[in-house]
Design a protein around this motif. Structure first.
Motif, PDB file in Angstrom:
ATOM      1  N   ASP A 174       0.827  -1.206   0.000  1.00  0.00           N
ATOM      2  CA  ASP A 174       0.000   0.000   0.000  1.00  0.00           C
ATOM      3  C   ASP A 174       0.866   1.263   0.000  1.00  0.00           C
ATOM      4  OD1 ASP A 174      -2.214  -1.601   0.024  1.00  0.00           O
ATOM      5  OD2 ASP A 174      -2.425  -1.564   2.224  1.00  0.00           O
ATOM      6  N   LEU A 175       1.878   1.285   0.894  1.00  0.00           N
ATOM      7  CA  LEU A 175       2.753   2.458   0.942  1.00  0.00           C
ATOM      8  C   LEU A 175       3.550   2.601  -0.349  1.00  0.00           C
ATOM      9  CD1 LEU A 175       3.935   4.833   2.484  1.00  0.00           C
ATOM     10  CD2 LEU A 175       5.608   3.267   3.517  1.00  0.00           C
ATOM     11  N   ALA A 176       4.017   1.478  -0.890  1.00  0.00           N
ATOM     12  CA  ALA A 176       4.777   1.528  -2.125  1.00  0.00           C
ATOM     13  C   ALA A 176       3.918   2.040  -3.281  1.00  0.00           C
ATOM     14  CB  ALA A 176       5.341   0.144  -2.444  1.00  0.00           C
ATOM     15  N   GLN A 177       2.686   1.546  -3.365  1.00  0.00           N
ATOM     16  CA  GLN A 177       1.793   2.004  -4.443  1.00  0.00           C
ATOM     17  C   GLN A 177       1.480   3.489  -4.289  1.00  0.00           C
ATOM     18  OE1 GLN A 177      -1.604  -0.576  -4.352  1.00  0.00           O
ATOM     19  NE2 GLN A 177      -0.475  -2.353  -5.132  1.00  0.00           N
ATOM     20  N   GLU A 178       1.296   3.919  -3.052  1.00  0.00           N
ATOM     21  CA  GLU A 178       1.005   5.337  -2.826  1.00  0.00           C
ATOM     22  C   GLU A 178       2.176   6.215  -3.265  1.00  0.00           C
ATOM     23  OE1 GLU A 178       0.183   8.403   0.909  1.00  0.00           O
ATOM     24  OE2 GLU A 178       0.155   6.225   1.231  1.00  0.00           O
ATOM     25  N   VAL A 179       3.396   5.808  -2.895  1.00  0.00           N
ATOM     26  CA  VAL A 179       4.579   6.590  -3.252  1.00  0.00           C
ATOM     27  C   VAL A 179       4.782   6.595  -4.763  1.00  0.00           C
ATOM     28  CG1 VAL A 179       7.091   6.669  -3.080  1.00  0.00           C
ATOM     29  CG2 VAL A 179       5.722   6.285  -1.030  1.00  0.00           C
ATOM     30  N   LEU A 180       4.670   5.403  -5.377  1.00  0.00           N
ATOM     31  CA  LEU A 180       4.865   5.327  -6.827  1.00  0.00           C
ATOM     32  C   LEU A 180       3.795   6.115  -7.576  1.00  0.00           C
ATOM     33  CD1 LEU A 180       5.874   1.568  -7.186  1.00  0.00           C
ATOM     34  CD2 LEU A 180       7.316   3.550  -7.623  1.00  0.00           C
ATOM     35  N   SER A 181       2.572   6.116  -7.050  1.00  0.00           N
ATOM     36  CA  SER A 181       1.500   6.873  -7.717  1.00  0.00           C
ATOM     37  C   SER A 181       1.771   8.373  -7.676  1.00  0.00           C
ATOM     38  CB  SER A 181       0.150   6.544  -7.051  1.00  0.00           C
ATOM     39  OG  SER A 181       0.157   6.972  -5.691  1.00  0.00           O
ATOM     40  N   ASP A 221      -2.002  -1.394 -13.075  1.00  0.00           N
ATOM     41  CA  ASP A 221      -1.891  -2.480 -14.049  1.00  0.00           C
ATOM     42  C   ASP A 221      -0.701  -3.389 -13.808  1.00  0.00           C
ATOM     43  OD1 ASP A 221      -4.064  -1.333 -15.241  1.00  0.00           O
ATOM     44  OD2 ASP A 221      -2.868  -0.140 -16.662  1.00  0.00           O
ATOM     45  N   THR A 222      -0.004  -3.226 -12.722  1.00  0.00           N
ATOM     46  CA  THR A 222       1.190  -4.052 -12.496  1.00  0.00           C
ATOM     47  C   THR A 222       0.974  -5.029 -11.358  1.00  0.00           C
ATOM     48  OG1 THR A 222       3.568  -3.993 -12.085  1.00  0.00           O
ATOM     49  CG2 THR A 222       2.235  -2.463 -10.834  1.00  0.00           C
ATOM     50  N   ASN A 223       1.586  -6.175 -11.492  1.00  0.00           N
ATOM     51  CA  ASN A 223       1.612  -7.148 -10.401  1.00  0.00           C
ATOM     52  C   ASN A 223       3.042  -7.379  -9.918  1.00  0.00           C
ATOM     53  OD1 ASN A 223       2.618  -8.417 -12.608  1.00  0.00           O
ATOM     54  ND2 ASN A 223       1.254 -10.202 -12.542  1.00  0.00           N
ATOM     55  N   ASN A 224       3.961  -6.547 -10.387  1.00  0.00           N
ATOM     56  CA  ASN A 224       5.370  -6.665 -10.011  1.00  0.00           C
ATOM     57  C   ASN A 224       5.869  -5.277  -9.627  1.00  0.00           C
ATOM     58  OD1 ASN A 224       8.110  -7.147  -9.740  1.00  0.00           O
ATOM     59  ND2 ASN A 224       8.218  -8.494 -11.523  1.00  0.00           N
ATOM     60  N   LEU A 225       5.691  -4.932  -8.351  1.00  0.00           N
ATOM     61  CA  LEU A 225       6.079  -3.596  -7.894  1.00  0.00           C
ATOM     62  C   LEU A 225       7.587  -3.337  -8.008  1.00  0.00           C
ATOM     63  CD1 LEU A 225       3.785  -3.016  -4.789  1.00  0.00           C
ATOM     64  CD2 LEU A 225       3.724  -1.836  -6.982  1.00  0.00           C
ATOM     65  N   PRO A 226       8.473  -4.300  -7.704  1.00  0.00           N
ATOM     66  CA  PRO A 226       9.906  -4.022  -7.888  1.00  0.00           C
ATOM     67  C   PRO A 226      10.252  -3.650  -9.330  1.00  0.00           C
ATOM     68  CG  PRO A 226       9.624  -5.940  -6.501  1.00  0.00           C
ATOM     69  CD  PRO A 226       8.256  -5.595  -7.018  1.00  0.00           C
ATOM     70  N   LEU A 227       9.643  -4.349 -10.307  1.00  0.00           N
ATOM     71  CA  LEU A 227       9.926  -4.018 -11.695  1.00  0.00           C
ATOM     72  C   LEU A 227       9.395  -2.630 -12.036  1.00  0.00           C
ATOM     73  CD1 LEU A 227      11.061  -4.873 -14.400  1.00  0.00           C
ATOM     74  CD2 LEU A 227       8.867  -5.973 -14.922  1.00  0.00           C
TER      75      LEU A 227
END
Length: 1426
Positions: free
Chosen positions: A841-848, A874-880
């Motif tokens: 959740d935090l990673a998606q928020e920061v990347l968004s 649309d991603t299922n691979n957050l590191p990528l």
């Protein structure tokens, strides 16, 4: 004497006359037989022996004759002849001297002279004597010689016929001893000089030798203490034939000898009483020579320099005039003549006219220069030092006055040591000059030292005017005005007739009154001084100073008198246009009083004042403030440094540095210098400047703050922390100190403390840009640190916080975009290295928040690499996605531009590094190629901007490692040219050479890397790879193991070490009782590796197998299932046959683990999957395929058996045996497992079938020990002795070494012991165990078996002996013996119950999973409590 003796003596004498020495010998011996002490017989015998060549007997005969009558000369003459013939020159000389004394006693002057002359001839021969011996011989001719009374009776030598006598030399010397004295002087002078030089050369090379001047003193004292020269000089001086020239030369020599002796004598000790006597003799000599005006430079110099006077006049100008006349070319004469002319002193006694007027000095002659040049050659002259020191003081050259007076005081100290008396007046004169100069040289810097000297002077002379004036000036600088006025008043009273001293004292007293607030009284007295000065010519500087001080008095009286003060300032400058304080006062007048203020004129006045005198600190400060307001920082520095120079803030030397004890007057100047040096990054100079500024005000908050900043930027973090903490204590409200403390903590690696400091500032100042940047950088550094220490989850959170804070920085201002995007891109790049992100959740928020900012810019130079648009949804691979975002961020950062080439080069390098990482991770070959080419281009661009950065060259080499070997090697070499001590570069070069099969060069490169950094893991990995290539597997395994123990290890080293350890243990032929412990290192390193790389199928698979060997079956199943999932996904993407085979092996292994865990259905399913993937016909790897298929078939059979499906199980067993028909080892294992399965059915038919299968297997493979042991076990269980014997007989018949080779686990011994125990024969079982121990006493397991049998038989003490005497085995073996040892100890003695309890507790602690250990502990406790 009898008639017989007389006749024999006559016969001997006749024989000698006829040269019949043998007969003379016989006759003399005949006499001596009756009269042994007969004088003439011994003389004749000595002569006979001498002529016959028997020197020793001849000498004995002569000495016997001399003993009988020492005053007879006959024997002495004979023995002298003997010594001359035998060339014994020292004895010959003593004999001649004795003969001379005998002849003198007999008043035979001629023979005495002949003996002396022979002695002189002998001593003059340098091959037979030395010069001291010649001097001793010559001394026989002097009046004090005992021979002189006899020799003086000789007639004088006839000068008309000097060859008429053989003793002419002696006759001449007796009647005129002057030549002899001169020769003696020459001899002693040369000998004493040589002796002194040799002794000095010898002593100066000794260990712990004293200073050279002390060695000279000691040697001179030793040589002159026993010297004959002073006595000889006196005799020459007193001789009637001595000429005037010789007398003058001898007097000079005597003076120098006595002067050297005087200077060498110590002032204390045994010889201290001799020094005054010798000093008086020297003074008498020099006084006489001066009185007679003898032109001896030393005598006149000693006479002048030895005077103890307190002024130049005390040296007697008459004597100085005579010196000038006598020595017209000497340096002292040049100095004195120039001094006389400079001071207008007549050079002759008649030079003054009747009115007493002195001649004026010639203005075209530079007398001062002449004196200075002459002084350079007069380093040991007290008079010269006195004159020059006084000259420097009068010209206000206080620095040189101090140096010369200090040198003069050192000369005074030496003179006191040399003469043995004090020079109080000369010392006082030099001290007055020194103290006066110290008072006025950079006041008040040297006032403490000056005050000590002045106090000493006033203690001896309370009315010393210069000392009183100096004390008054010191009190003025200390602002003790009333006390200073008292001293100046005393001077006025003491010397009212001395206009210069009295007027200056009145002036300073008036100034003190002004400073005390008595302005009108001060002004009146100052006017009196001015009136007196205006009536005389000259003294322009004094007039200007008095007018300025009068103006200052009126200035202090208030605004109504400011115009009057202004007039006086102008008058001061009229008197002396170079008087700087007047310009300062005028500048203050124009800037503060004139309405409107005139800053231009004020600035010009201040500049003029500062140009004239850098000590005008008020003008300098006002100038610096004006330049600072205009932003002219270079001019501020110039003013500050000149101010520091003006106050004496720097010491002389190659590099002007501030004194450690220096207390600055103008601290603002040092602060300004520190600030300028700080901006120029000269941190050491800045630190020194702020430290000096703090000496004046230790509570200056800003100086402490700047000092801490300078310390931190210089890398001295501990000192910076202390300084900044002190600054914060002085002003707790200043957030800048807290900010710098946070920066220091961040640079020291205390990231959490730094974050806390920045967060506390941010709470009050949320939009502070520098704080936001430092906070983001601290989070980034913390994440990197946590990543290297293995705290992956924490590192992930830190990286996300770094991005979040940097985004806040971008929102707050656009001015920090470059550094903010650098932090964001670095954090995202590190995030992309995680296999999974825990906080999605935090990673998606920061990347968004980041993605819209980086994808909206127009560049998008990565469209062929990154798939746009980027989206979190649309991603299922957050590191990528994080890697794609980081790439885009780096690219966007390039579009922002850069301030300098270094920043631009770093931007290109960062993008290239990210592209290289993307190329390694992507599975798209097209994107991989594009990314790799683009990365190479970025590295080249970075090198174009900064070619001296070795990291850029290394990155280019890494990027071209496979594709462009030439470029790669060139890049590594260039990197090493930049930094030859980089271990990583050497390791990369070693890997390059290893890749291209040059093991020798690779090994050298890796060795160099290890030498530079022993903790660099990749160097050890490279060495391990080289060892593997060379076939040194054991060394390679050790190198990989060491690499895994390093702090910053490489994951590849972990995997390689675990693989090799696994292979080593599986291939071992020794006992596997400690296998579980042996696998623990692999278990731990693989656990760490799989956390770092959770999608590495090989590591997961190997970790699962390690878990199986250490007993973690469920964990092993989970790990291999994860490996199967990864392999399945990889196969679906690539359909690689190698991946398919790995998938098959993984299913086979997980099926076996499920069997162990009791999951028979799951095991059967996995076996079926593996069987379905294996080919029907084995290919090139047929053997491996056969083994896999046999394992799958037999494993599936076991699963069916456990599920109760017996027919299916038997069918699969038979199929496995058929499959493994060509593989004896595999077939043997299958047969044994089949037999065990049949035995487990329990029916007699099945048991017989099992025995049959084993017998057939043994027949087919006689070395199948597993089948033999299994068959023996069946015989033991059925009490079939014949079957046991049949099974074990062949093994037991083998030699011991072959038997142990076939039976590494010693299963045969175990079966025999169990067989005998089953038959109720414990003795036989004990015998088998004892034989095993005798065969292998080092094995702990066989000793433990023997101890258990011994304990069972009741021999508790023997059991303890067996357990206690076993050698140190491995840890697992010793741990296994603890329980047995505890039981034996408990049973043996109740007193040993505590020891047994400790052993049992230790066993439980070391093996908490072992049930037997707990049972042993319970048993021991029960025995101890009962």
């Amino acid at each position: 004497m009898s008639a017989f003796a007389k006749s024999k003596l006559k016969a001997a004498k006749d024989a000698i006359g006829k040269q019949n020495y043998e007969k003379a010998q016989e006759a003399a011996l005949g006499v001596l037989e009756y009269e042994p002490d007969n004088y003439h017989a011994n003389v004749f015998l000595g002569l006979a022996y001498m002529k016959l060549g028997d020197i020793e007997k001849s000498e004995q005969a002569y000495h016997k004759a001399i003993e009988s009558n020492a005053v007879q000369v006959l024997a002495w003459q004979g023995v002298s002849q003997l010594y001359e013939v035998s060339r014994k020159w020292d004895e010959y000389a003593r004999t001649l001297e004795k003969l001379a004394h005998l002849h003198a006693t007999a008043n035979d002057a001629t023979k005495c002279a002949e003996a002396v002359q022979k002695l002189l001839e002998l001593r003059r021969d340098e091959s037979r004597s030395n010069r001291i011996q010649l001097a001793d011989a010559l001394s026989l001719l002097l009046p004090e010689s005992p021979l002189y009374s006899t020799l003086s009776s000789l007639p004088p030598l006839d000068p008309t016929n000097p060859t008429s006598t053989t003793i002419g030399e002696t006759q001449a010397a007796v009647h005129n001893s002057l030549p002899v004295l001169e020769e003696l002087v020459s001899i002693y002078e040369q000998e004493e000089n040589n002796t002194a030089q040799n002794e000095i050369s010898k002593r100066r090379t000794r260990l712990g030798a004293p200073p050279l001047d002390q060695i000279h003193r000691d040697v001179t004292l030793e040589v002159l203490g026993s010297s004959q020269l002073p006595r000889l000089y006196d005799e020459i001086l007193n001789h009637p034939n001595t000429s005037d020239d010789l007398r003058r030369a001898t007097e000079a020599k005597l003076l120098r000898t006595k002067q050297r002796h005087l200077y060498a004598l110590p002032v204390t000790g045994k010889q201290q009483d001799s020094k005054p006597r010798l000093a008086a003799e020297v003074e008498k000599l020099i006084s006489g020579m001066v009185l007679l005006k003898i032109p001896d430079d030393l005598a006149w110099s000693l006479f002048i320099e030895s005077k103890d006077v307190d002024s130049i006049e005390g040296y007697d100008f008459g004597i100085l005039r005579q010196y000038i006349e006598l020595f017209p070319a000497s340096p002292l004469e040049k100095l004195l003549r120039a001094y006389f002319e400079y001071m207008a002193i007549p050079l002759d006694d008649d030079g003054e006219d009747e009115k007493g007027a002195a001649p004026e000095p010639d203005p075209e002659v530079d007398h001062v220069e002449i004196m200075i040049e002459a002084f350079a050659e007069l380093g040991d002259s007290l008079l010269a030092h006195h004159i020059v020191a006084q000259l420097y003081e009068q010209d206000s050259d206080y620095e040189n006055a101090i140096k010369v007076s200090e040198s003069g005081l050192e000369l005074v100290r030496r003179a006191e040591l040399n003469w043995g008396r004090p020079f109080k007046q000369v010392t006082k004169a030099f001290n007055i000059i020194l103290a006066t100069s110290l008072v006025h040289w950079f006041p008040p810097k040297n006032h403490i030292r000056a005050l000590r000297i002045i106090d000493d002077i006033l203690l001896e002379d309370p009315d010393c005017v210069p000392a009183l004036m100096g004390r008054g000036f010191i009190l003025q600088y200390a602002k003790r005005w009333e006390e200073a006025a008292e001293f100046f008043s005393k001077v006025v009273k003491l010397q009212p007739e001395d206009f210069d001293q009295a007027s200056r004292a009145k002036e300073e007293r008036a100034w003190c009154l002004a400073m005390c607030g008595r302005l009108q009284e001060s002004a009146d007295e100052m006017r009196e001084v001015i009136d007196a000065l205006e009536n005389i010519e000259g003294h322009e500087e004094d007039k200007a100073r008095c007018w300025w001080k009068l103006g200052r008095c009126y200035w202090q009286m208030g605004d109504k008198n400011r115009e009057e003060a202004y007039k006086h300032f102008v008058t001061s400058l009229k008197r002396s246009p170079t008087f700087a304080p007047a310009f300062t006062s005028l500048g203050i007048y124009y800037s503060e009083y004139v309405s409107p203020p005139d800053p231009n004129r004020a600035s010009k006045c201040f500049q003029k004042a500062f140009e004239l005198d850098p000590r005008e600190a008020d003008a300098a400060r006002r100038l610096a403030e004006g330049f600072a307001e205009e932003g002219e920082w270079d001019l501020v520095e110039v003013v500050a440094r000149r101010t520091i120079l003006g106050e004496g803030g720097l010491e002389d030397g190659p590099e002007a540095r501030a004194s450690r004890r220096y207390l600055p007057i103008n601290a603002w100047a040092w602060k300004a210098v520190g600030a300028v040096e700080l901006t120029r990054r000269n941190y050491v100079a800045a630190i020194e400047a702020f430290q000096i500024a703090l000496r004046t005000d230790v509570d200056d908050h800003m100086s402490w703050l700047r000092l801490g900043e300078a310390y931190s930027k210089a890398g001295r973090f501990a000192a910076a922390f202390k300084a900044l903490e002190h600054a914060r204590e002085l002003d707790p409200e200043d957030w800048i100190a807290s900010y710098f403390i946070g920066e220091v903590q961040r640079q020291m690696g205390q990231y959490e403390e730094a974050i806390e400091a920045f967060q506390s500032i941010r709470a009050n100042r949320p939009q502070e840009l520098g704080v936001l940047h430092s906070l983001g950088q601290s989070y980034l550094d913390l994440g990197r640190f946590e990543l290297t220490t293995g705290f992956s989850a924490r590192a992930e959170t830190s990286f996300l916080f770094a991005v979040d804070v940097s985004l806040d920085l971008l929102d707050a201002s656009s001015g920090f975009r470059r550094v903010a995007w650098k932090t964001i891109a670095d954090a995202l790049f590190h995030l992309s290295g995680f296999a999974d992100i825990s906080d999605d959740d935090l990673a998606q928020e920061v990347l968004s928040r980041v993605i819209p900012l980086v994808t909206d810019h127009p560049g998008k130079g990565l469209s062929d690499i990154v798939s746009y648009p980027l989206s979190v949804v649309d991603t299922n691979n957050l590191p990528l996605l994080a890697l794609d975002t980081a790439l885009t961020a780096y690219d966007y950062r390039l579009t922002l531009g850069a301030i300098d080439d270094a920043a631009k080069a770093t931007a290109y390098y960062d993008l290239g590094s990210a592209l290289s990482t993307f190329a390694r991770r992507t599975t798209d070959s097209v994107k991989r190629d594009h990314a790799q080419q683009h990365a190479i281009a970025q590295f080249k661009e970075a090198l174009r901007h900064e070619p001296s950065n070795d990291a850029f060259w290394v990155a280019l080499g890494n990027a071209t490692f496979l594709s462009q070997p030439g470029v790669c090697q060139h890049s590594y070499i260039r990197a090493l040219e930049v930094d030859a001590k980089n271990a990583a570069t050497w390791s990369n070069l070693g890997l390059f050479y290893l890749h291209h099969e040059d093991a020798e060069l690779a090994n050298e490169a890796f060795y160099k890397a290890q030498t530079l950094d022993p903790d660099y893991a990749l160097a050890w990995i490279g060495q391990g790879l080289v060892a593997t290539v060379n076939g040194h597997d054991r060394e390679a395994r050790a190198l990989f193991e060491h690499a895994t123990t390093l702090t910053a290890t490489e994951p590849e080293a972990v995997l390689e070490f675990a693989t090799r350890l696994f292979a080593k243990i599986n291939q071992a032929t020794t006992s596997r009782s400690g296998t579980q412990e042996a696998f623990l290192p692999a278990f731990f390193v693989l656990d760490r590796f799989c956390k770092q790389r959770p999608h590495d199928a090989s590591a997961l698979h190997l970790f699962g197998l390690a878990c199986e060997r250490v007993g973690h079956i469920d964990l092993g199943i989970d790990l291999i299932d994860r490996a199967i999932t990864v392999l399945e996904a990889a196969y679906e993407e690539s359909e690689d046959a190698a991946i398919e085979r790995q998938f098959t092996v993984a299913h086979t292994n997980v099926a076996r683990l499920r069997l162990s865990a009791g999951d028979f259905a799951g095991a059967l399913e996995s076996y079926q999957v593996a069987t379905g993937l294996l080919p029907d016909e084995p290919g090139e790897d047929g053997a491996d395929t056969t083994v896999l298929l046999a394992q799958c078939q037999f494993g599936a059979g076991l699963a069916h058996f456990k599920l109760g499906e017996l027919p299916e199980a038997l069918a699969l067993f038979e199929a496995a045996m058929a499959t493994a028909a060509e593989q004896p080892t595999v077939r043997g294992h299958v047969v044994v497992l089949l037999a065990q399965t049949l035995w487990a059915i329990g029916t007699d038919e099945a048991k017989e079938t099992a025995k049959t299968q084993l017998l057939q297997s043994i027949e087919y493979d006689p070395e199948n020990l597993m089948a033999i042991n299994t068959l023996a076990g069946m015989g033991i269980l059925t009490d079939d002795d014949g079957l046991v014997d049949a099974a074990l007989s062949e093994v037991l018949s083998l030699p011991l070494d072959q038997r142990h080779e076939r039976d590494p686990e010693r299963d045969v011994t175990y079966l025999l012991v169990q067989h005998h125990l089953g038959q109720g024969d414990p003795k036989q079982a004990l015998s088998v165990a004892q034989k095993a121990v005798f065969a292998e006493p080092e094995r702990t397991d066989v000793r433990r078996s023997l101890a258990a049998l011994t304990l069972r038989s009741g021999a508790h003490g023997a059991a303890l002996a067996v357990l206690g005497s076993h050698p140190e085995g491995d840890f697992a073996e010793r741990r296994a013996s603890l329980a047995l040892h505890a039981v034996a100890l408990c049973v043996e003695s109740w007193e040993d119950a505590p020891g047994a309890l400790r052993l049992a507790q230790k066993g439980v602690m070391l093996s908490p999973w072992d049930r037997r250990g707990w049972e042993t502990l319970a048993y021991v406790r029960s025995r101890a409590s009962s």
